[in-house]
Design a protein around this motif. Structure first.
Motif, PDB file in Angstrom:
ATOM      1  N   THR A  77      -9.464  10.000   7.341  1.00 51.97           N
ATOM      2  CA  THR A  77      -9.497  10.956   6.241  1.00 51.97           C
ATOM      3  C   THR A  77      -8.353  10.722   5.255  1.00 51.97           C
ATOM      4  O   THR A  77      -8.409  11.173   4.120  1.00 51.97           O
ATOM      5  N   ALA A  78      -7.308  10.031   5.718  1.00 54.80           N
ATOM      6  CA  ALA A  78      -6.142   9.797   4.867  1.00 54.80           C
ATOM      7  C   ALA A  78      -5.542   8.429   5.163  1.00 54.80           C
ATOM      8  O   ALA A  78      -5.555   7.966   6.307  1.00 54.80           O
ATOM      9  N   LEU A  79      -5.022   7.808   4.134  1.00 54.37           N
ATOM     10  CA  LEU A  79      -4.282   6.552   4.265  1.00 54.37           C
ATOM     11  C   LEU A  79      -2.815   6.868   4.043  1.00 54.37           C
ATOM     12  O   LEU A  79      -2.439   7.422   3.010  1.00 54.37           O
ATOM     13  N   VAL A  80      -1.982   6.555   5.024  1.00 50.22           N
ATOM     14  CA  VAL A  80      -0.534   6.726   4.895  1.00 50.22           C
ATOM     15  C   VAL A  80       0.097   5.435   5.383  1.00 50.22           C
ATOM     16  O   VAL A  80      -0.057   5.070   6.553  1.00 50.22           O
ATOM     17  N   ALA A  81       0.778   4.718   4.494  1.00 47.52           N
ATOM     18  CA  ALA A  81       1.220   3.379   4.878  1.00 47.52           C
ATOM     19  C   ALA A  81       2.349   2.866   4.008  1.00 47.52           C
ATOM     20  O   ALA A  81       2.467   3.219   2.835  1.00 47.52           O
ATOM     21  N   ASN A  82       3.166   2.019   4.604  1.00 44.23           N
ATOM     22  CA  ASN A  82       4.113   1.177   3.882  1.00 44.23           C
ATOM     23  C   ASN A  82       3.383  -0.139   3.692  1.00 44.23           C
ATOM     24  O   ASN A  82       3.396  -1.003   4.566  1.00 44.23           O
ATOM     25  N   LEU A  83       2.696  -0.281   2.574  1.00 41.06           N
ATOM     26  CA  LEU A  83       1.817  -1.436   2.375  1.00 41.06           C
ATOM     27  C   LEU A  83       2.611  -2.717   2.155  1.00 41.06           C
ATOM     28  O   LEU A  83       3.640  -2.697   1.471  1.00 41.06           O
ATOM     29  N   PRO A  84       2.136  -3.835   2.720  1.00 41.76           N
ATOM     30  CA  PRO A  84       2.766  -5.120   2.411  1.00 41.76           C
ATOM     31  C   PRO A  84       2.755  -5.331   0.902  1.00 41.76           C
ATOM     32  O   PRO A  84       1.703  -5.260   0.271  1.00 41.76           O
ATOM     33  N   TYR A  85       3.916  -5.560   0.314  1.00 40.00           N
ATOM     34  CA  TYR A  85       4.027  -5.520  -1.133  1.00 40.00           C
ATOM     35  C   TYR A  85       3.237  -6.609  -1.842  1.00 40.00           C
ATOM     36  O   TYR A  85       2.826  -6.437  -2.983  1.00 40.00           O
ATOM     37  N   ASN A  86       3.014  -7.740  -1.169  1.00 32.73           N
ATOM     38  CA  ASN A  86       2.320  -8.842  -1.844  1.00 32.73           C
ATOM     39  C   ASN A  86       0.817  -8.607  -1.972  1.00 32.73           C
ATOM     40  O   ASN A  86       0.150  -9.318  -2.738  1.00 32.73           O
ATOM     41  N   VAL A  87       0.273  -7.637  -1.246  1.00 27.54           N
ATOM     42  CA  VAL A  87      -1.177  -7.374  -1.323  1.00 27.54           C
ATOM     43  C   VAL A  87      -1.467  -5.886  -1.475  1.00 27.54           C
ATOM     44  O   VAL A  87      -2.575  -5.433  -1.203  1.00 27.54           O
ATOM     45  N   ALA A  88      -0.481  -5.116  -1.932  1.00 33.60           N
ATOM     46  CA  ALA A  88      -0.606  -3.656  -1.935  1.00 33.60           C
ATOM     47  C   ALA A  88      -1.792  -3.159  -2.755  1.00 33.60           C
ATOM     48  O   ALA A  88      -2.590  -2.346  -2.276  1.00 33.60           O
ATOM     49  N   VAL A  89      -1.937  -3.637  -3.986  1.00 30.46           N
ATOM     50  CA  VAL A  89      -3.014  -3.138  -4.848  1.00 30.46           C
ATOM     51  C   VAL A  89      -4.392  -3.518  -4.318  1.00 30.46           C
ATOM     52  O   VAL A  89      -5.274  -2.660  -4.193  1.00 30.46           O
ATOM     53  N   PRO A  90      -4.642  -4.804  -4.001  1.00 31.49           N
ATOM     54  CA  PRO A  90      -5.972  -5.133  -3.472  1.00 31.49           C
ATOM     55  C   PRO A  90      -6.309  -4.412  -2.168  1.00 31.49           C
ATOM     56  O   PRO A  90      -7.461  -4.034  -1.954  1.00 31.49           O
ATOM     57  N   VAL A  91      -5.323  -4.191  -1.302  1.00 29.47           N
ATOM     58  CA  VAL A  91      -5.580  -3.454  -0.058  1.00 29.47           C
ATOM     59  C   VAL A  91      -5.964  -2.012  -0.373  1.00 29.47           C
ATOM     60  O   VAL A  91      -6.942  -1.484   0.170  1.00 29.47           O
ATOM     61  N   LEU A  92      -5.221  -1.364  -1.255  1.00 35.31           N
ATOM     62  CA  LEU A  92      -5.509   0.024  -1.619  1.00 35.31           C
ATOM     63  C   LEU A  92      -6.912   0.157  -2.203  1.00 35.31           C
ATOM     64  O   LEU A  92      -7.685   1.046  -1.808  1.00 35.31           O
ATOM     65  N   LEU A  93      -7.271  -0.728  -3.118  1.00 32.62           N
ATOM     66  CA  LEU A  93      -8.588  -0.658  -3.756  1.00 32.62           C
ATOM     67  C   LEU A  93      -9.704  -0.972  -2.766  1.00 32.62           C
ATOM     68  O   LEU A  93     -10.762  -0.331  -2.781  1.00 32.62           O
TER      69      LEU A  93
END
Length: 290
Positions: free
Chosen positions: A128-144
């Protein structure tokens, strides 16, 4: 009480514990995977609080690393599904949860997978929710990718490079408004949700970090199915490929000719001499549907 000691039920990780865990399994942070591990308990508590998640949530965490944020999430939500691409880290995380939050460890599921490729059928529960310290090199494509594939996701609170956070939350007309801004707004309302200092990470990154919150539209103002999304995103990519050009010129290849581009722009109620950075997501949707 030190920052690494529990306020709730989970004993959170401090700098010494993070380094000890990494040394135990010979885990060395890599630039390739964009790994920087949070070692400040107050920071992970703040992230969880800002995310606004609670007992009814199934939280998807991408790139849990050594478990700093995972442990804080286990304190407040019913279930955490952690997706980790690094096999060493994926193997160690359940043991860390058992050691530091034994009464909460059964709330955790770990999936060894690439977040860029993960699909609903790969997970044991609908997040229901995404909470993460996203890897910075792929943050936008992962989020989308996650918002596109997981319609159950209602909200996201992610930590990304500060510059990326600014671009995601930018508004039409600003210099940094662009492809990430429009595509994130296709799914929901986007806003900056705070800053994170460099010193809370190991190793200390070369860039500043920021929090971004995305709340999916309760009633989507347009279809979000795959085919429609691809049409809209194709227009967005074309409009920003040549930022200095007018939309009439920038969209000539996409439309087939400058004349056809102008016809479609006028039909969508858009000035052909405008540039892509002044259009909001709704305008791009109208244009894609002409």
């Amino acid at each position: 009480m030190s920052d690494s000691q529990p306020r709730g039920q989970a004993a959170l990780l401090g700098p010494a514990e993070v380094r000890a865990l990494a040394a135990e399994f010979d885990v060395r942070p890599t630039k390739q995977l964009g790994q920087n591990f949070v070692h400040d308990a107050n920071t992970v508590r703040r992230i969880v609080t800002t995310a606004g998640v609670g007992r009814d949530d199934v939280v998807l965490e991408v790139g849990p690393g050594l478990g700093s944020l995972t442990l804080a999430l286990l304190d407040v939500v019913d279930r955490v599904v952690a997706v980790e691409i690094d096999p060493k880290l994926a193997a160690r995380l359940p043991a860390t949860a058992r050691e530091r939050a034994p009464q909460l460890a059964d709330r955790l599921s770990v999936v060894g997978a690439d977040a860029m490729k993960v699909l609903p059928d790969d997970l044991p529960a609908e997040p229901t929710a995404l909470v993460a310290n996203l890897p910075y090199n792929v943050a936008v494509p992962v989020l989308l990718h996650l918002f596109a594939e997981f319609e159950s996701l209602r909200t996201a609170l992610v930590m990304v490079q500060s510059e990326v956070a600014d671009r995601l939350a930018a508004v039409p007309g600003s210099k940094i408004y662009g492809v990430p801004s429009v595509k994130a707004n296709f799914f929901g309302e986007v806003r900056r949700a705070g800053a994170v200092g460099r010193q809370v990470f190991w190793p200390v990154p070369q860039v500043e970090s920021g929090l971004v919150r995305v709340d999916r539209y309760e009633q989507a103002p347009w279809p979000i199915d795959t085919e429609h999304r691809k049409r809209v995103f194709a227009v967005v990519d074309a409009a920003f490929a040549q930022r200095r050009k007018t939309l009439r010129a920038a969209l000539a290849t996409w439309a087939g000719s400058p004349v056809e581009a102008e016809r479609r722009l006028v039909a969508a109620g858009i000035d052909p001499t405008a540039r892509g950075e002044v259009l909001d997501a709704a305008a791009f949707v109208r244009l894609a549907n002409v």
